[in-house]
Design an enzyme around this catalytic site. Structure first.
Site, PDB file in Angstrom:
ATOM      1  N   ARG A   1      14.831  38.184  52.896  1.00 51.46           N
ATOM      2  CA  ARG A   1      16.215  37.898  52.529  1.00 51.46           C
ATOM      3  C   ARG A   1      16.912  37.244  53.715  1.00 51.46           C
ATOM      4  O   ARG A   1      17.174  36.061  53.716  1.00 51.46           O
ATOM      5  CB  ARG A   1      16.873  39.227  52.132  1.00 51.46           C
ATOM      6  CG  ARG A   1      18.170  39.101  51.410  1.00 51.46           C
ATOM      7  CD  ARG A   1      18.670  40.432  50.871  1.00 51.46           C
ATOM      8  NE  ARG A   1      19.125  41.348  51.910  1.00 51.46           N
ATOM      9  CZ  ARG A   1      19.858  42.443  51.662  1.00 51.46           C
ATOM     10  NH1 ARG A   1      20.173  42.756  50.421  1.00 51.46           N
ATOM     11  NH2 ARG A   1      20.244  43.231  52.637  1.00 51.46           N
TER      12      ARG A   1
ATOM     13  N   MET B   1      38.948  43.185  26.562  1.00 55.22           N
ATOM     14  CA  MET B   1      39.229  42.685  27.907  1.00 55.22           C
ATOM     15  C   MET B   1      40.208  43.598  28.650  1.00 55.22           C
ATOM     16  O   MET B   1      39.959  43.993  29.789  1.00 55.22           O
ATOM     17  CB  MET B   1      39.788  41.265  27.827  1.00 55.22           C
ATOM     18  CG  MET B   1      39.928  40.593  29.177  1.00 55.22           C
ATOM     19  SD  MET B   1      40.667  38.961  29.054  1.00 55.22           S
ATOM     20  CE  MET B   1      39.361  38.022  28.286  1.00 55.22           C
TER      21      MET B   1
ATOM     22  N   TYR C   1      36.913  44.968  17.862  1.00 56.57           N
ATOM     23  CA  TYR C   1      36.243  43.705  17.569  1.00 56.57           C
ATOM     24  C   TYR C   1      35.004  43.908  16.719  1.00 56.57           C
ATOM     25  O   TYR C   1      34.202  44.802  16.977  1.00 56.57           O
ATOM     26  CB  TYR C   1      35.829  43.010  18.878  1.00 56.57           C
ATOM     27  CG  TYR C   1      36.968  42.246  19.517  1.00 56.57           C
ATOM     28  CD1 TYR C   1      37.584  41.195  18.857  1.00 56.57           C
ATOM     29  CD2 TYR C   1      37.419  42.604  20.781  1.00 56.57           C
ATOM     30  CE1 TYR C   1      38.629  40.495  19.449  1.00 56.57           C
ATOM     31  CE2 TYR C   1      38.461  41.917  21.379  1.00 56.57           C
ATOM     32  CZ  TYR C   1      39.059  40.859  20.704  1.00 56.57           C
ATOM     33  OH  TYR C   1      40.085  40.175  21.281  1.00 56.57           O
TER      34      TYR C   1
ATOM     35  N   LYS D   1      31.741  46.605  53.234  1.00 57.27           N
ATOM     36  CA  LYS D   1      31.567  45.288  52.610  1.00 57.27           C
ATOM     37  C   LYS D   1      31.926  45.364  51.120  1.00 57.27           C
ATOM     38  O   LYS D   1      32.063  46.456  50.566  1.00 57.27           O
ATOM     39  CB  LYS D   1      30.120  44.817  52.790  1.00 57.27           C
ATOM     40  CG  LYS D   1      29.106  45.566  51.939  1.00 57.27           C
ATOM     41  CD  LYS D   1      27.688  45.106  52.198  1.00 57.27           C
ATOM     42  CE  LYS D   1      26.725  45.916  51.338  1.00 57.27           C
ATOM     43  NZ  LYS D   1      25.332  45.769  51.765  1.00 57.27           N
TER      44      LYS D   1
END
Ligand code: PLP
Length: 394
Positions: free
Chosen positions: A134, A341, A288, A30
């Site tokens: 759940r 990024m 930054y 998954k």
């Protein structure tokens, strides 16, 4: 990202051998195989002997089914595919078309499924909520309702019954003990019905790793046999070479040594190539907000990766708070300044031979998902699932 098919297969075999011949191991792919690529991992696991694969949803199930076909695995030798998150009505068509086995937990859900299925047969796995709150149906009246519904029709076949443990990495866990009792209660209800599931499954990687776990003491096998079924454990994280530390319940004095952890092999290596080299003077600010200032002349290397690729921003490094590192020529190069990024700057002052084009290891041997998780104050699961780079099978 390089994915080692050998290591993935070896981890699967280790888990299967640890469980022994009485218990099957479902291989969880998954969340895109925990970031490793479900389409490349599923055929490897099938070839290693996995009879069951676990996917997130119908869409992922369809991708995995197609990948098994593409890999040339004949239909009749393909693993079963369990859709682990509960499906919506609109997913039914994909489930039926690709012969996926959905997890269900209510009569209403079953009703909708049967309605869509018409005269096509569908196999389901019923989840029992033993304490996660759940998914799943609670033992008792609600379970009885579902069992009565299943008994009164023939389109939907109860192939499996499952539960999930909330604290499987805790040796001597009181919560697990409580969950076991509730699952036993569910099994008594099933034994009293006319339904005969093929599979009874519970637990995850830590269940296999934990000496104290239900699969270890024969509990799950005995329980499965009580309804004429076979036992199965579902493993994800360990397949990819990682594990949570085994903890102890307060006051527990029994065994708490991991059974497989030391022998698991990390499957993923994330590499990036140096795209720039820069010499800076003392007193130069980096990245930054200039959070890092050099105290001496430095040699910086630039890597074309950042948080957009899954490199966590918490790995940013300042003088006061060193962050993560990468390996360049086998040596540690600390991250300096903020991870951006798509770009990250590392200190290569101590590695003068580094040049543009050289390979850096961002995650793998020498800097693991556990290292990233510690710095980002999370778990290795989240680090692995956050990987977004291109994957290739090695
Ligand atoms: C994700 C998941 C697993 C696998 O868990 P790991 O800790 O990665 O082994 C097993 N069962 C269920 C229901 C899950 O959601």
């Amino acid at each position: 990202m390089e994915i080692s098919s050998e290591r993935l297969a070896a981890n699967y075999r280790l888990l299967a051998e640890t469980e022994g011949s009485e218990t099957s191991v479902l291989a969880v792919v998954k969340a895109n195989a925990y970031g490793h690529g479900a389409e490349i991992c599923a055929p490897v696991l099938a070839s290693a002997g996995a009879g069951w694969l676990g996917v997130t949803d119908a869409t992922e199930g369809r991708l995995v089914r197609a990948a098994l076909h593409t890999a040339g695995i004949p239909e009749e030798h393909q693993p079963h595919i369990l859709v682990m998150s509960e499906s919506l009505d609109e997913d039914t068509e994909v489930i039926l078309q690709h012969r996926l086995a959905p997890v269900v937990s209510s009569a209403a859900q079953l009703q909708a499924l049967a309605h869509k299925a018409g005269n096509r047969k569908v196999r389901v796995h019923l989840e029992i909520d033993t304490g996660m709150s759940r998914q799943g149906v609670a033992p008792g009246n609600h379970l009885d309702q579902v069992l009565r519904w299943l008994e009164q029709q023939s389109a939907v076949h109860l192939d499996g019954v499952m539960t999930h443990f909330a604290s499987s990495e805790v040796a001597g866990s009181h919560q697990t003990a409580q969950q076991r009792r509730l699952f036993e209660q569910a099994m008594e209800q099933i034994a009293a019905s006319s339904l005969r599931p093929v599979w009874i499954h519970a637990g995850n990687s830590s269940t296999i790793d934990n000496h104290d776990a239900p699969s270890e003491d024969g509990w799950l096998v005995t329980l499965a046999h009580s309804v004429g079924a076979r036992a199965m454990v579902r493993s994800g994280l360990a397949l990819y070479g990682y594990a949570l530390p085994i903890e102890r319940e307060r006051g527990y004095t029994g065994l708490a040594e991991p059974r497989v952890q030391p022998r698991l092999l990390p499957v993923l290596t994330w590499k990036a190539r140096v795209t720039g080299i820069r010499e800076i003077e003392a007193g130069t600010r980096v990245g930054y907000n200039g959070t890092f200032t050099s105290e001496r002349p430095m040699r910086l290397a630039l890597l074309p990766v950042g948080y957009a690729d899954g490199l966590r921003r918490e790995l940013s490094g300042t003088q006061e708070h060193p962050g993560g590192w990468v390996l360049l020529h086998g040596q540690r190069a600390p991250i300096v300044g903020r991870v951006s990024m798509n770009l990250t700057i590392v200190d290569a002052t101590a590695i003068p031979a580094v040049a543009v084009g050289d390979e850096a290891i961002v995650l793998g041997e020498g800097i693991t998902a556990e290292d990233h998780a510690r710095l980002a104050e999370t778990i290795s699961y989240e680090i692995l699932c956050g990987m977004k780079e291109t994957r290739m099978l090695r």
